[in-house]
Design a protein around this motif. Sequence first.
Motif, short mmCIF file in Angstrom:
data_model
loop_
_atom_site.label_atom_id
_atom_site.label_comp_id
_atom_site.label_asym_id
_atom_site.label_seq_id
_atom_site.Cartn_x
_atom_site.Cartn_y
_atom_site.Cartn_z
N CYS A 59 0.84 -1.21 0.00
CA CYS A 59 0.00 0.00 0.00
C CYS A 59 0.87 1.25 0.00
CB CYS A 59 -0.91 0.01 1.23
SG CYS A 59 -2.22 -1.23 1.21
N ASP A 60 1.90 1.25 0.82
CA ASP A 60 2.74 2.44 0.96
C ASP A 60 3.54 2.70 -0.31
OD1 ASP A 60 3.77 4.59 2.74
OD2 ASP A 60 5.67 3.55 2.44
N GLN A 61 4.06 1.66 -0.91
CA GLN A 61 4.83 1.84 -2.15
C GLN A 61 3.95 2.38 -3.28
OE1 GLN A 61 6.51 -2.09 -2.68
NE2 GLN A 61 8.46 -1.47 -1.78
N LEU A 62 2.73 1.87 -3.38
CA LEU A 62 1.84 2.33 -4.44
C LEU A 62 1.41 3.77 -4.21
CD1 LEU A 62 0.25 1.89 -7.00
CD2 LEU A 62 -1.56 0.80 -5.63
N LEU A 68 -6.01 4.91 -0.46
CA LEU A 68 -4.84 4.21 0.05
C LEU A 68 -4.33 4.85 1.34
CD1 LEU A 68 -2.78 3.45 -3.19
CD2 LEU A 68 -3.63 1.74 -1.55
N VAL A 69 -4.28 6.18 1.36
CA VAL A 69 -3.81 6.89 2.55
C VAL A 69 -4.75 6.62 3.73
CG1 VAL A 69 -3.42 9.17 3.57
CG2 VAL A 69 -2.56 8.65 1.28
N GLU A 101 7.28 8.65 8.53
CA GLU A 101 7.50 9.46 9.73
C GLU A 101 6.51 10.60 9.87
OE1 GLU A 101 11.51 10.81 9.75
OE2 GLU A 101 12.38 8.80 9.97
N ASN A 102 6.17 11.24 8.76
CA ASN A 102 5.29 12.40 8.80
C ASN A 102 3.86 12.01 8.40
OD1 ASN A 102 7.54 14.13 9.39
ND2 ASN A 102 8.10 14.02 7.23
N THR A 103 2.99 12.99 8.36
CA THR A 103 1.62 12.77 7.93
C THR A 103 1.57 12.74 6.40
OG1 THR A 103 0.75 13.90 9.88
CG2 THR A 103 -0.75 13.63 8.01
N ARG A 104 0.97 11.71 5.84
CA ARG A 104 0.86 11.61 4.39
C ARG A 104 -0.11 12.66 3.85
NH1 ARG A 104 0.82 6.22 6.11
NH2 ARG A 104 2.63 5.00 5.43
N LYS A 105 0.26 13.27 2.75
CA LYS A 105 -0.61 14.25 2.10
C LYS A 105 -1.42 13.55 1.00
CE LYS A 105 2.58 18.10 2.93
NZ LYS A 105 3.40 19.16 2.31
#
Length: 240
Positions: A51-54, A213-214, A230-234
């Motif tokens: 999920c994160d890579q996509l 996804l986010v 580490e941070n909040t995904r935009k």
Amino acid sequence: MKNFDVVMSVLGFVFTTLWGIWTWRQQYNREQQQKRDKIAALYVNPFLVACDQLQSRIYNILERQGLEYLRQRYPDGQYAEETLYLIAHFFGWEHYIFRYGPYTRDPNVIDRTNRIRSVFARDILDGTLDPFCFRRQEQVDLGKLVVRKNTSNAEIENISLDSISLYEFMETLKEAPYRNILSVQTTLNALQQAKTAKDLIGCERLAEIHKNLVELLDYLEHKEGFSLFENTRKIAKPTV
């Protein structure tokens, strides 16, 4: 005195019994947590990575001039197959997350993943098959192509899964039936022909997928107690 001895004997028995129950419960909880951690390592963690890579690839394409960078780094257009690989990688682990692991009946995960599958499967353009449109069965087939059961390292209690390499995937795309599948070729062509995100047909679909996804990652990482970022995904926005 005799009654006192009886009372003490009963209290001792009760204490020993309660201690035994507490000890057994602690051991049981440890064993259950160990099983849960093992299942997470086999299924949940790889799904989180997929999920994160996509989402990262989509965000970079839509928000950070990712296509320009990818075209410079891969002048042969290999980044298109790599992007399709990340999509298929997600399909593969998403398929198995509902067969194995702790989220097989989680309504939030089911709802969020169903939204993503629906966006991928939905027609957007009129009369032609647009890029990044994969029917439900195509999603399953692409997923099974990339994520496979590892028969050489089978688990006694759990099914062991492995992802094929990007290079194996690229070689497979050259063979039938994948070289003739319209959805695959349309997606690859769109990625290779677009010079910037503004030129990329299907960016609206990708933006919607990225949002879901986010949201899925935020929920799962909260449940698992750790984050891959580490941070909040935009949230990426479609380029117009």
